[in-house]
Design a protein around this motif. Structure first.
Motif, short mmCIF file in Angstrom:
data_model
loop_
_atom_site.label_atom_id
_atom_site.label_comp_id
_atom_site.label_asym_id
_atom_site.label_seq_id
_atom_site.Cartn_x
_atom_site.Cartn_y
_atom_site.Cartn_z
N MET A 13 0.82 -1.22 0.00
CA MET A 13 0.00 0.00 0.00
C MET A 13 0.85 1.26 0.00
SD MET A 13 -3.42 -0.72 2.28
CE MET A 13 -4.32 0.56 1.38
N VAL A 14 1.93 1.27 0.78
CA VAL A 14 2.68 2.52 0.94
C VAL A 14 4.17 2.37 0.71
CG1 VAL A 14 0.99 3.45 2.55
CG2 VAL A 14 2.95 2.20 3.45
N GLY A 15 4.64 1.17 0.40
CA GLY A 15 6.06 0.98 0.17
C GLY A 15 6.84 0.99 1.48
N ASP A 72 -2.02 16.31 -13.47
CA ASP A 72 -1.06 16.82 -14.46
C ASP A 72 0.40 16.60 -14.08
OD1 ASP A 72 -3.22 17.76 -15.92
OD2 ASP A 72 -3.06 19.81 -15.14
N HIS A 73 0.69 16.54 -12.79
CA HIS A 73 2.09 16.63 -12.36
C HIS A 73 2.56 15.48 -11.49
CE1 HIS A 73 2.56 20.82 -13.81
NE2 HIS A 73 1.28 20.94 -13.48
N SER A 74 1.81 14.39 -11.40
CA SER A 74 2.26 13.27 -10.58
C SER A 74 1.97 11.96 -11.28
CB SER A 74 1.57 13.29 -9.20
OG SER A 74 0.30 12.68 -9.26
N SER A 75 2.55 10.90 -10.72
CA SER A 75 2.35 9.54 -11.27
C SER A 75 1.29 8.79 -10.47
CB SER A 75 3.68 8.78 -11.24
OG SER A 75 4.18 8.70 -9.91
N PHE A 76 0.38 9.52 -9.86
CA PHE A 76 -0.62 8.92 -8.96
C PHE A 76 -1.34 7.75 -9.61
CE2 PHE A 76 -4.74 8.49 -6.99
CZ PHE A 76 -4.51 8.73 -5.64
N ARG A 77 -1.80 7.94 -10.86
CA ARG A 77 -2.62 6.90 -11.49
C ARG A 77 -1.80 5.65 -11.83
NH1 ARG A 77 -4.49 10.55 -16.20
NH2 ARG A 77 -2.74 11.77 -15.39
N GLU A 78 -0.51 5.84 -12.12
CA GLU A 78 0.34 4.69 -12.46
C GLU A 78 1.08 4.14 -11.25
OE1 GLU A 78 0.75 7.77 -13.99
OE2 GLU A 78 -0.68 7.28 -15.59
N ASP A 79 1.26 4.94 -10.22
CA ASP A 79 2.06 4.54 -9.06
C ASP A 79 1.38 4.99 -7.78
OD1 ASP A 79 4.12 3.61 -7.47
OD2 ASP A 79 5.39 5.37 -7.78
N LEU A 80 0.23 4.39 -7.51
CA LEU A 80 -0.53 4.76 -6.32
C LEU A 80 0.27 4.50 -5.05
CD1 LEU A 80 -3.16 5.69 -5.01
CD2 LEU A 80 -4.07 3.38 -5.31
N LYS A 81 0.97 3.37 -5.00
CA LYS A 81 1.78 3.04 -3.83
C LYS A 81 2.85 4.09 -3.59
CE LYS A 81 4.98 -0.15 -4.03
NZ LYS A 81 5.66 -1.47 -4.09
N GLY A 82 3.49 4.56 -4.67
CA GLY A 82 4.52 5.57 -4.52
C GLY A 82 3.97 6.86 -3.94
N ARG A 83 2.80 7.27 -4.43
CA ARG A 83 2.19 8.51 -3.91
C ARG A 83 1.86 8.37 -2.44
NH1 ARG A 83 -1.30 13.02 -4.95
NH2 ARG A 83 -1.68 13.82 -2.85
N LEU A 84 1.24 7.26 -2.04
CA LEU A 84 0.90 7.05 -0.64
C LEU A 84 2.15 6.94 0.22
CD1 LEU A 84 -2.14 4.60 -0.84
CD2 LEU A 84 -2.16 7.08 -0.52
N GLY A 85 3.19 6.31 -0.35
CA GLY A 85 4.44 6.17 0.40
C GLY A 85 5.08 7.52 0.67
N ARG A 86 5.08 8.40 -0.32
CA ARG A 86 5.65 9.73 -0.12
C ARG A 86 4.85 10.52 0.91
NH1 ARG A 86 6.36 8.87 -5.64
NH2 ARG A 86 4.43 9.92 -6.21
N THR A 87 3.53 10.39 0.87
CA THR A 87 2.69 11.07 1.85
C THR A 87 2.95 10.52 3.24
OG1 THR A 87 0.96 11.47 0.20
CG2 THR A 87 0.31 11.61 2.51
N PHE A 215 -8.14 -0.87 -4.87
CA PHE A 215 -6.70 -0.69 -4.67
C PHE A 215 -5.95 -1.92 -5.19
CE2 PHE A 215 -2.72 0.21 -2.75
CZ PHE A 215 -2.73 1.54 -2.37
N PRO A 216 -4.98 -1.73 -6.10
CA PRO A 216 -4.25 -2.89 -6.65
C PRO A 216 -3.44 -3.60 -5.56
CG PRO A 216 -3.21 -0.81 -7.30
CD PRO A 216 -4.51 -0.45 -6.66
N SER A 217 -3.47 -4.93 -5.58
CA SER A 217 -2.75 -5.72 -4.58
C SER A 217 -2.53 -7.13 -5.10
CB SER A 217 -3.55 -5.77 -3.27
OG SER A 217 -4.82 -6.37 -3.48
N SER A 218 -1.60 -7.82 -4.46
CA SER A 218 -1.36 -9.22 -4.80
C SER A 218 -2.44 -10.09 -4.17
CB SER A 218 0.02 -9.66 -4.30
OG SER A 218 0.04 -9.65 -2.87
N LEU A 219 -2.52 -11.33 -4.60
CA LEU A 219 -3.55 -12.23 -4.09
C LEU A 219 -3.43 -12.43 -2.59
CD1 LEU A 219 -5.92 -14.07 -4.85
CD2 LEU A 219 -4.26 -15.92 -5.20
N LYS A 226 -8.08 -4.77 0.79
CA LYS A 226 -9.49 -4.50 0.50
C LYS A 226 -10.22 -3.98 1.74
CE LYS A 226 -13.54 -6.64 -1.71
NZ LYS A 226 -13.59 -5.63 -2.78
N MET A 227 -9.88 -4.56 2.90
CA MET A 227 -10.52 -4.10 4.13
C MET A 227 -10.12 -2.66 4.47
SD MET A 227 -10.48 -5.79 7.95
CE MET A 227 -11.22 -7.32 7.36
N ILE A 228 -8.84 -2.34 4.31
CA ILE A 228 -8.38 -0.97 4.57
C ILE A 228 -9.06 0.01 3.62
CG2 ILE A 228 -6.39 0.57 4.48
CD1 ILE A 228 -6.38 -1.18 6.92
#
Length: 289
Positions: A13-15, A72-87, A215-219, A226-228
């Motif tokens: 989720m957040v790296g 316009d200025h972030s990779s949020f849609r392609e790298d959701l984990k990265g965005r959440l990790g930076r936050t 939210f994308p995740s492994s099996l 999904k619960m979070i």
């Protein structure tokens, strides 16, 4: 085995990973808030912070200008984990980090915001350093974090402690360029209401909110993630559901989720007990309390 699965799910989720040794020095540095603050208490509960993070992103996506900067200025849609990790790292650094770490990341974010400009989906100009947009982000984050803590921690905060949290976080919001921020729980709710006419649930917001909802995740990590994610949507204020075309959750669903999260939180908190807050206490006092 359970600890390993939990840590892997959180990384999805957040790296991140490994002990946060950067928070161990310099010795005695209390950072921006100090361990007696309510911010330390609220932000230490990682599971409720993840839930609050999801709901704050849903709310922020409803403001066209705030969303445009991300679009316009972030990779949020392609790298959701990265965005959440930076936050997540920004919150950790400003809450628990030594003064140099906290001030450095605040300055870096301010510098980035100065360069983020453009037109939103209605062709209206926006700037990421607009105090009105910065206040919206601040209000939605602090409201979401506190509401999640209230729902998913068995520890109850007194009204004065809740107000103290918003007063503490006001300082951080102002450092980031927001102005006229409230310093109580009630006034934060009122301030959020003033933004209702500015909100819009268009195609961009639908895209982002759908991504957060699925939210994308492994099996192996999917049940946890999904619960979070679902808990994040249940953490939204009631006025949001008609806007995002979702039914308002019923009392039984909320109770079931609260029980499930509190049960799941037991091993999560155990797995993360030697995290950023614990390392920061060692920095200040020389040994864990």
């Amino acid at each position: 085995m359970i600890d390993k699965l939990i840590r892997r799910s959180i990384r999805e989720m957040v790296g991140g990973g490994g002990p946060p040794v950067a928070f161990l020095s310099p010795a005695g540095d209390r950072g921006l808030f100090g361990p007696e603050s309510i911010a330390w208490k609220v932000h230490a509960d990682f599971i409720s912070m993840m839930i609050g993070g999801i709901s704050s992103l849903v709310l922020q996506a409803l403001h066209p200008k705030a969303l445009a900067g991300v679009w316009d200025h972030s990779s949020f849609r392609e790298d959701l984990k990265g965005r959440l990790g930076r936050t997540a790292f920004f919150i950790a650094a400003t809450t628990y980090g030594p003064n140099e770490m906290a001030n450095s990341i605040i300055n870096r974010v301010n510098q980035i915001h100065q360069k983020v400009t453009g037109l939103d989906e209605f062709n209206n100009p926006y700037r990421a350093d607009d105090p009105n947009l910065l206040a919206w982000v601040h209000l939605t984050e602090t409201r979401s974090f506190m509401r999640s803590y209230e729902s998913y921690r068995s520890e109850t905060l007194r009204p004065s402690q809740k107000d103290q949290y918003f007063a503490e976080m006001k300082m951080l919001g102002q450092r980031l360029g927001a102005i006229d921020l409230p310093d109580t729980y009630a006034d934060t709710e009122l301030a959020i209401q003033q933004y209702h006419p500015q909100l819009h649930y268009g195609d961009r917001a639908k895209s982002i909110i759908s991504l957060l909802e699925h939210f994308p995740s492994s099996l192996g990590s999917r049940p946890f993630v999904k619960m979070i994610s679902r808990a994040g949507f249940l953490n939204l204020p009631n006025w949001v559901y008609p806007i995002i075309d979702r039914p308002q959750p019923g009392r039984l669903e909320r109770l079931a989720m609260t029980s499930a999260i509190r049960l799941m939180a037991i091993p999560v908190r155990e797995a993360l007990k030697d995290g950023v807050a614990a390392h920061s206490l060692r920095r200040i006092y020389g040994s864990p309390l």
